[in-house]
Design a protein around this motif. Structure first.
Motif, PDB file in Angstrom:
ATOM      1  N   TYR A 309       0.827  -1.203   0.000  1.00 17.62           N
ATOM      2  CA  TYR A 309       0.000   0.000   0.000  1.00 17.62           C
ATOM      3  C   TYR A 309       0.865   1.259   0.000  1.00 17.62           C
ATOM      4  O   TYR A 309       0.698   2.162  -0.848  1.00 17.62           O
ATOM      5  N   SER A 310       1.812   1.350   0.942  1.00 18.07           N
ATOM      6  CA  SER A 310       2.647   2.551   1.065  1.00 18.07           C
ATOM      7  C   SER A 310       3.560   2.728  -0.146  1.00 18.07           C
ATOM      8  O   SER A 310       3.763   3.852  -0.625  1.00 18.07           O
ATOM      9  N   ASN A 311       4.113   1.635  -0.663  1.00 11.44           N
ATOM     10  CA  ASN A 311       4.993   1.750  -1.823  1.00 11.44           C
ATOM     11  C   ASN A 311       4.223   2.164  -3.086  1.00 11.44           C
ATOM     12  O   ASN A 311       4.749   2.907  -3.924  1.00 11.44           O
ATOM     13  N   LEU A 312       3.005   1.686  -3.210  1.00 12.66           N
ATOM     14  CA  LEU A 312       2.201   2.099  -4.355  1.00 12.66           C
ATOM     15  C   LEU A 312       1.848   3.580  -4.261  1.00 12.66           C
ATOM     16  O   LEU A 312       1.862   4.301  -5.259  1.00 12.66           O
ATOM     17  N   LEU A 313       1.559   4.052  -3.039  1.00 15.40           N
ATOM     18  CA  LEU A 313       1.314   5.478  -2.845  1.00 15.40           C
ATOM     19  C   LEU A 313       2.554   6.298  -3.218  1.00 15.40           C
ATOM     20  O   LEU A 313       2.448   7.345  -3.865  1.00 15.40           O
ATOM     21  N   GLY A 326       0.657   7.656 -15.256  1.00 15.57           N
ATOM     22  CA  GLY A 326       0.221   6.868 -14.105  1.00 15.57           C
ATOM     23  C   GLY A 326      -0.296   7.703 -12.954  1.00 15.57           C
ATOM     24  O   GLY A 326      -1.050   7.206 -12.113  1.00 15.57           O
ATOM     25  N   GLY A 327       0.090   8.985 -12.902  1.00 12.41           N
ATOM     26  CA  GLY A 327      -0.380   9.851 -11.834  1.00 12.41           C
ATOM     27  C   GLY A 327      -1.493  10.781 -12.237  1.00 12.41           C
ATOM     28  O   GLY A 327      -1.866  11.675 -11.467  1.00 12.41           O
ATOM     29  N   ALA A 328      -2.076  10.571 -13.414  1.00 10.43           N
ATOM     30  CA  ALA A 328      -3.110  11.483 -13.899  1.00 10.43           C
ATOM     31  C   ALA A 328      -4.386  11.409 -13.071  1.00 10.43           C
ATOM     32  O   ALA A 328      -5.124  12.394 -12.966  1.00 10.43           O
ATOM     33  N   PHE A 329      -4.652  10.254 -12.467  1.00  8.62           N
ATOM     34  CA  PHE A 329      -5.889  10.080 -11.702  1.00  8.62           C
ATOM     35  C   PHE A 329      -5.706  10.347 -10.215  1.00  8.62           C
ATOM     36  O   PHE A 329      -6.638  10.123  -9.428  1.00  8.62           O
ATOM     37  N   GLY A 330      -4.532  10.791  -9.815  1.00  5.64           N
ATOM     38  CA  GLY A 330      -4.306  11.056  -8.398  1.00  5.64           C
ATOM     39  C   GLY A 330      -4.088   9.774  -7.607  1.00  5.64           C
ATOM     40  O   GLY A 330      -3.778   8.706  -8.158  1.00  5.64           O
ATOM     41  N   MET A 331      -4.285   9.873  -6.297  1.00  2.00           N
ATOM     42  CA  MET A 331      -4.037   8.730  -5.413  1.00  2.00           C
ATOM     43  C   MET A 331      -5.306   8.042  -4.924  1.00  2.00           C
ATOM     44  O   MET A 331      -5.210   7.041  -4.197  1.00  2.00           O
ATOM     45  N   TRP A 332      -6.473   8.539  -5.293  1.00  2.00           N
ATOM     46  CA  TRP A 332      -7.702   7.982  -4.731  1.00  2.00           C
ATOM     47  C   TRP A 332      -7.875   6.506  -5.058  1.00  2.00           C
ATOM     48  O   TRP A 332      -8.379   5.733  -4.243  1.00  2.00           O
ATOM     49  N   TRP A 333      -7.457   6.111  -6.265  1.00  2.00           N
ATOM     50  CA  TRP A 333      -7.652   4.708  -6.658  1.00  2.00           C
ATOM     51  C   TRP A 333      -6.751   3.767  -5.868  1.00  2.00           C
ATOM     52  O   TRP A 333      -7.081   2.583  -5.688  1.00  2.00           O
ATOM     53  N   VAL A 334      -5.622   4.276  -5.367  1.00  2.00           N
ATOM     54  CA  VAL A 334      -4.754   3.444  -4.527  1.00  2.00           C
ATOM     55  C   VAL A 334      -5.459   3.114  -3.207  1.00  2.00           C
ATOM     56  O   VAL A 334      -5.373   1.988  -2.706  1.00  2.00           O
ATOM     57  N   HIS A 335      -6.177   4.086  -2.648  1.00  2.00           N
ATOM     58  CA  HIS A 335      -6.924   3.834  -1.405  1.00  2.00           C
ATOM     59  C   HIS A 335      -8.071   2.843  -1.637  1.00  2.00           C
ATOM     60  O   HIS A 335      -8.471   2.123  -0.704  1.00  2.00           O
ATOM     61  N   LEU A 340     -11.338  -2.486  -1.237  1.00  2.00           N
ATOM     62  CA  LEU A 340     -11.964  -3.616  -1.936  1.00  2.00           C
ATOM     63  C   LEU A 340     -11.550  -4.944  -1.309  1.00  2.00           C
ATOM     64  O   LEU A 340     -12.377  -5.866  -1.185  1.00  2.00           O
ATOM     65  N   VAL A 341     -10.280  -5.046  -0.918  1.00  2.00           N
ATOM     66  CA  VAL A 341      -9.820  -6.265  -0.247  1.00  2.00           C
ATOM     67  C   VAL A 341     -10.551  -6.452   1.077  1.00  2.00           C
ATOM     68  O   VAL A 341     -10.982  -7.566   1.420  1.00  2.00           O
TER      69      VAL A 341
END
Length: 364
Positions: A309-313, A326-335, A340-341
């Motif tokens: 999680y932290s490394n993907l952020l 890869g950063g066009a959508f911001g970080m919301w999708w990483v959260h 979902l898990v």
């Protein structure tokens, strides 16, 4: 109003959170102490500066430490309750997942509030203060009070100073000064001298009862002047803090900026409080143990999940800063990924088909 069960779960998770955070803080302090002491040896920092830098750098790292401490604290606390069959007894009494979340959410709200304060206010201010202390300490160490019997260079080697003795009053005796201006060299020797402006960006060496030699090395033309009092000004290079460093910029400045680097820094500061909330939602279903599983069985999965999680952020932060797609959508999708898990884990454990099969097994 909290019930006795809520207070019990809150106490257990809080104690585990404090214990885990304390251990992580000790590890962090040990690492930071070694790094700051290395800087102190290199820059000759005084002891008070080392302690101040240690405290400020620790404040900056708390934004990374607290979400991990909360995540592991919840997993360890609930893992112990599952291992000792307390959660099984609660489930038999009708306590579901939503009831477990309620007291833990109170602890998480406090941690999220602290993280928001650290990320948006304390961390930038601590970074600025730490840089100011480093600059002042380096200047005081490099351009501080002179020592007897030791040559000191200033202004990038253009000025060399030497004194045989230093009196208790601070006055210098047996003084030699060399100052270079292009090809021209100025040498001065004096019986005594005073240093004024130690530690500042401009110093003045006042020489008494001496002689000054001016000329170009190799040239026969030299000027010799005897003096009773002579001032030698030395302007030192200005040492400024790195205001361009994004991590120490105030949040109000980042909100007004439109660059990719500013957007990525602001998103990173926002991600830290959100990360704690997301990890709490993931920790509750992740901590669930099967019968006869060890209480630490899920700790490895928790650590792996945190680092992914932290490394993907961090990766998305770098993409945003560089303007990559890869950063066009911001970080919301990483959260959304750990959410979902967490939703899948809860559905897997509480889906109606599984509960129906359990009741059939119990009837059989």
């Amino acid at each position: 109003m909290l019930t006795r069960l809520d207070r019990y779960l809150l106490r257990e998770t809080t104690l585990a959170f404090v214990a885990v955070t304390g251990v992580l803080l000790v590890i962090l302090l040990s690492n930071q102490l070694a790094r700051v002491l290395g800087q102190a040896v290199k820059g000759d920092f005084p002891g008070s500066v080392v302690l101040a830098l240690l405290g400020l750098t620790t404040l900056q790292q708390l934004t990374v430490l607290l979400p991990l401490g909360l995540f592991l604290g919840i997993v360890l606390a609930l893992g112990r309750l599952y291992h000792e069959s307390e959660m099984t007894a609660m489930a038999a009494c009708g306590v579901g997942t939503a009831r477990i979340y309620r007291p833990i959410l109170l602890l998480t709200a406090v941690v999220v509030g602290i993280l928001a304060l650290l990320s948006f206010r304390v961390m930038p201010a601590a970074g600025i203060k730490a840089q100011q202390i480093r600059v002042a300490a380096l200047r005081a160490a490099q351009f501080g009070a002179l020592e007897p019997g030791r040559f000191r260079t200033f202004a990038g080697g253009d000025v060399v100073f030497y004194a045989e003795r230093v009196l208790p009053s601070g006055q210098l005796e047996g003084v030699f000064v060399q100052r270079r201006d292009g090809d021209r060299v100025e040498l001065a020797v004096a019986e005594r001298a005073q240093q004024r402006g130690a530690g500042l960006s401009e110093q003045l060496f006042v020489l008494f009862n001496g002689r000054r030699y001016e000329g170009v090395p190799g040239s026969p033309e030299w000027r010799i002047v005897e003096f009773k009092e002579h001032g030698v000004p030395v302007r030192l290079p200005e040492m400024k803090t790195k205001d361009e460093k994004l991590s120490i910029r105030p949040t109000s400045v980042l909100l007004k900026a439109r660059g990719n680097a500013e957007r990525s820094e602001l998103a990173w500061r926002t991600a830290m409080p959100l990360m704690a909330l997301v990890l709490m939602l993931l920790a509750v279903p992740l901590a669930k143990l099967a019968p006869r599983q060890g209480r630490f069985s899920r700790v490895g999965f928790a650590i792996l999940a945190y680092f992914l999680y932290s490394n993907l952020l961090a990766a998305v932060r770098a993409w945003m800063e560089k303007g990559n797609p890869g950063g066009a959508f911001g970080m919301w999708w990483v959260h959304m990924l750990p959410l979902l898990v967490a939703a899948w884990l809860i559905w897997r454990d509480e889906r109606p088909g599984r509960l129906w099969r359990r009741s059939r097994v119990a009837e059989g």
